[in-house]
Design a protein around this motif. Structure first.
Motif, mmCIF file in Angstrom:
data_model
loop_
_atom_site.group_PDB
_atom_site.id
_atom_site.type_symbol
_atom_site.label_atom_id
_atom_site.label_comp_id
_atom_site.label_asym_id
_atom_site.label_seq_id
_atom_site.Cartn_x
_atom_site.Cartn_y
_atom_site.Cartn_z
ATOM 1 N N GLY A 139 0.813 -1.196 0.000
ATOM 2 C CA GLY A 139 0.000 0.000 0.000
ATOM 3 C C GLY A 139 0.853 1.255 0.000
ATOM 4 O O GLY A 139 2.087 1.191 -0.047
ATOM 5 N N GLN A 174 -3.715 -8.227 6.011
ATOM 6 C CA GLN A 174 -4.041 -7.116 5.121
ATOM 7 C C GLN A 174 -3.159 -7.133 3.877
ATOM 8 O O GLN A 174 -3.613 -6.812 2.775
ATOM 9 C CB GLN A 174 -3.916 -5.792 5.875
ATOM 10 C CG GLN A 174 -4.942 -5.658 6.999
ATOM 11 C CD GLN A 174 -5.445 -4.237 7.192
ATOM 12 O OE1 GLN A 174 -5.441 -3.416 6.278
ATOM 13 N NE2 GLN A 174 -5.900 -3.950 8.391
ATOM 14 N N TRP A 175 -1.892 -7.500 4.022
ATOM 15 C CA TRP A 175 -1.023 -7.619 2.851
ATOM 16 C C TRP A 175 -1.523 -8.713 1.897
ATOM 17 O O TRP A 175 -1.511 -8.537 0.681
ATOM 18 C CB TRP A 175 0.408 -7.926 3.285
ATOM 19 C CG TRP A 175 1.124 -6.773 3.914
ATOM 20 C CD1 TRP A 175 0.768 -5.458 3.898
ATOM 21 C CD2 TRP A 175 2.348 -6.838 4.665
ATOM 22 N NE1 TRP A 175 1.694 -4.700 4.583
ATOM 23 C CE2 TRP A 175 2.660 -5.512 5.067
ATOM 24 C CE3 TRP A 175 3.197 -7.880 5.038
ATOM 25 C CZ2 TRP A 175 3.803 -5.215 5.816
ATOM 26 C CZ3 TRP A 175 4.323 -7.590 5.793
ATOM 27 C CH2 TRP A 175 4.627 -6.274 6.174
ATOM 28 N N ASN A 230 -4.425 -7.356 0.042
ATOM 29 C CA ASN A 230 -3.975 -6.456 -1.026
ATOM 30 C C ASN A 230 -3.480 -7.246 -2.230
ATOM 31 O O ASN A 230 -3.783 -6.906 -3.389
ATOM 32 C CB ASN A 230 -2.844 -5.561 -0.518
ATOM 33 C CG ASN A 230 -3.318 -4.465 0.417
ATOM 34 O OD1 ASN A 230 -4.509 -4.192 0.517
ATOM 35 N ND2 ASN A 230 -2.383 -3.837 1.109
ATOM 36 N N THR A 282 -6.430 -8.941 -4.024
ATOM 37 C CA THR A 282 -7.257 -7.942 -4.707
ATOM 38 C C THR A 282 -6.599 -7.472 -5.994
ATOM 39 O O THR A 282 -7.276 -7.204 -7.002
ATOM 40 C CB THR A 282 -7.517 -6.737 -3.778
ATOM 41 O OG1 THR A 282 -8.229 -7.178 -2.625
ATOM 42 C CG2 THR A 282 -8.315 -5.653 -4.491
ATOM 43 N N ASN A 283 -5.283 -7.367 -5.971
ATOM 44 C CA ASN A 283 -4.530 -6.851 -7.123
ATOM 45 C C ASN A 283 -3.778 -7.969 -7.858
ATOM 46 O O ASN A 283 -2.718 -7.722 -8.435
ATOM 47 C CB ASN A 283 -3.532 -5.796 -6.639
ATOM 48 C CG ASN A 283 -4.207 -4.595 -6.018
ATOM 49 O OD1 ASN A 283 -4.865 -3.814 -6.689
ATOM 50 N ND2 ASN A 283 -4.056 -4.458 -4.705
#
Length: 436
Positions: free
Chosen positions: A162, A366-367, A370, A373-374
């Motif tokens: 992020g 959370q990583w 991410n 998601t990407n």
């Protein structure tokens, strides 16, 4: 081959002596195992050959990175169930592949060999580190290891980490709404800055500075004058651009330099955030000595480092095969007690130790979110195999932190001044940052 999943499940359970905790879907489309469990998809018999030739974590990792096995369902639940076999039955699992006495185990192993096919396993995936030779933790070997881990593309890391570009444990709070990842990373940098008592003109050395986030925070928020060192050329280039874009070039210098080559002390403070894991046990005392020598009397060190649990027989401790081969070549984790002891042997006075283990589990989840998601962009930024390495590594690490297999600690130490003076306030724990 008809109903390969049932044959695979039956043979594996005979070999391991316990029911498989996941459902199996084999290359022929057949399925076997608990209906409500996550599904381990075995796409090819090549995966079996990898596991039989290299039992344990490394064989599983090679099959995962190559895309020969996959998970359908909750990744964390599946890894948690599979990890039980590795964590709690690791020695039995490895020795079972080379049976000696039990005829049922020998028969199961022969059955798996027949199911896997007569060919040797494929070559390891390209993402695996080539076998290294020579002494551990020479400057050249450490630079190569750091390059393997960090020089995989700044764009890839930006998708995972992020906007903060902080590749270490964030610092969350207990508020009902919780902090975002960016807020929690800001809180971590603020926590470290306060522990180090940064102020206008403080001379800070940031060892293993990464993409420059700590250096920029210290300069922007506290007016510190910062030198950041990293062995990653890609990190340094990215950090320098960020620093220039924020107009901080007069306060922050980023060097591609080994910490052992820093000679322009003394510094008022040193931050080492997620770097000491690369140092290694054979080098750790020299690391502590070097940082001690670089600090002025009364200067503070903040050592933020992942720790493992102590082993009953420390001489028999082995580095994790998957992480050594795919993630952190030559990296080593030490118990926090050994870290504290070595810092004290070097002359430091350890003033505070804060465990933030649960925070790292939250950060890693959370990583992973991410990354998933990407996913298409992440694959384009590096490779499909490398993205799968990071997905497996971060998800498994989150579970390791949650289960207290590993921890992470911030150790605040001081180089004593004249007469043993520490310069610390009598009530030091006033540094917890505000929530936002």
């Amino acid at each position: 081959m008809a109903d390969a999943a049932l044959r695979l499940t039956t043979l594996a359970e005979e070999l391991l002596g316990t029911p498989l905790p996941v459902r199996i879907r084999a290359w022929d489309g057949s399925e076997s195992g608990p209906a409500d469990a996550p599904v381990l998809v075995v796409r090819s018999r090549r995966a079996l050959r990898r596991l039989l030739w290299k039992p344990g974590e490394l064989g599983l990792a090679r099959a995962w990175v190559a895309g020969e096995i996959d998970i359908e369902g909750d990744l964390y639940e599946a890894l948690d169930r599979i990890a039980g076999l590795l964590w709690d039955r690791g020695a039995e699992t490895k020795s079972a592949i080379h049976p000696v006495r039990d005829p049922r185990v020998r028969a199961a192993a022969r059955g798996l060999l027949a199911l896997a096919g007569p060919w040797p396993p494929p070559r390891p995936p390209a993402e695996e580190v080539r076998r290294r030779t020579g002494p551990l933790h020479t400057k050249r070997r450490d630079k190569e290891a750091i390059s393997h881990h960090y020089d995989v593309g700044n764009d890839f890391y930006a998708l995972v980490l992020g906007p903060s570009m902080v590749y270490s444990c964030a610092y969350f709070d207990d508020s009902a709404e919780g902090l975002t990842l960016e807020e929690a990373q800001h809180a971590k940098l603020e926590l470290i800055s306060r522990k180090l008592a940064l102020r206008e003109g403080t001379r800070l050395l940031d060892v293993g500075c990464g993409w420059g986030s700590m250096a920029m925070h210290a300069a922007r928020e506290y007016g510190a004058r910062v030198t950041g060192v990293t062995l990653s050329a890609e990190q340094a280039a990215y950090a320098r651009k960020r620093i220039a874009d924020e107009g901080l070039t007069d306060r922050v210098e980023i060097r591609v330099q080994d910490y052992r080559d820093v000679r322009d002390g003394p510094y008022d403070a040193i931050s080492s955030i997620g770097m000491a894991e690369h140092v290694g046990s054979v080098q750790y005392r020299e690391y502590a000595d070097d940082l001690f020598a670089l600090l002025k009397p009364g200067g503070r060190l903040l050592n933020h480092q992942i720790a493992r649990r102590p082993e009953p027989n420390e001489e028999a401790y082995h580095v994790d095969e998957f992480i050594d081969a795919y993630v952190f070549p030559d990296g080593e984790l030490a118990p926090v007690g050994r870290t504290v002891g070595t810092l004290e042997e070097a002359g430091f006075e350890v003033r505070d130790v804060e465990s933030i283990r649960e925070h790292y589990a939250l950060t890693l989840r959370q990583w992973v979110a991410n990354l998933e998601t990407n996913w298409p962009e992440a694959v384009r930024a590096t490779s499909r195999g490398r993205a799968r390495v990071w997905q497996l590594y971060m998800a498994a690490s989150a579970l390791s932190f949650e289960h207290n297999k590993i921890g992470v600690n911030q150790v605040l130490a001081v180089r004593p001044g004249e007469g043993g003076a520490s310069g610390m306030p009598l009530r030091a724990r006033t540094w917890n940052p505000t929530a936002r």
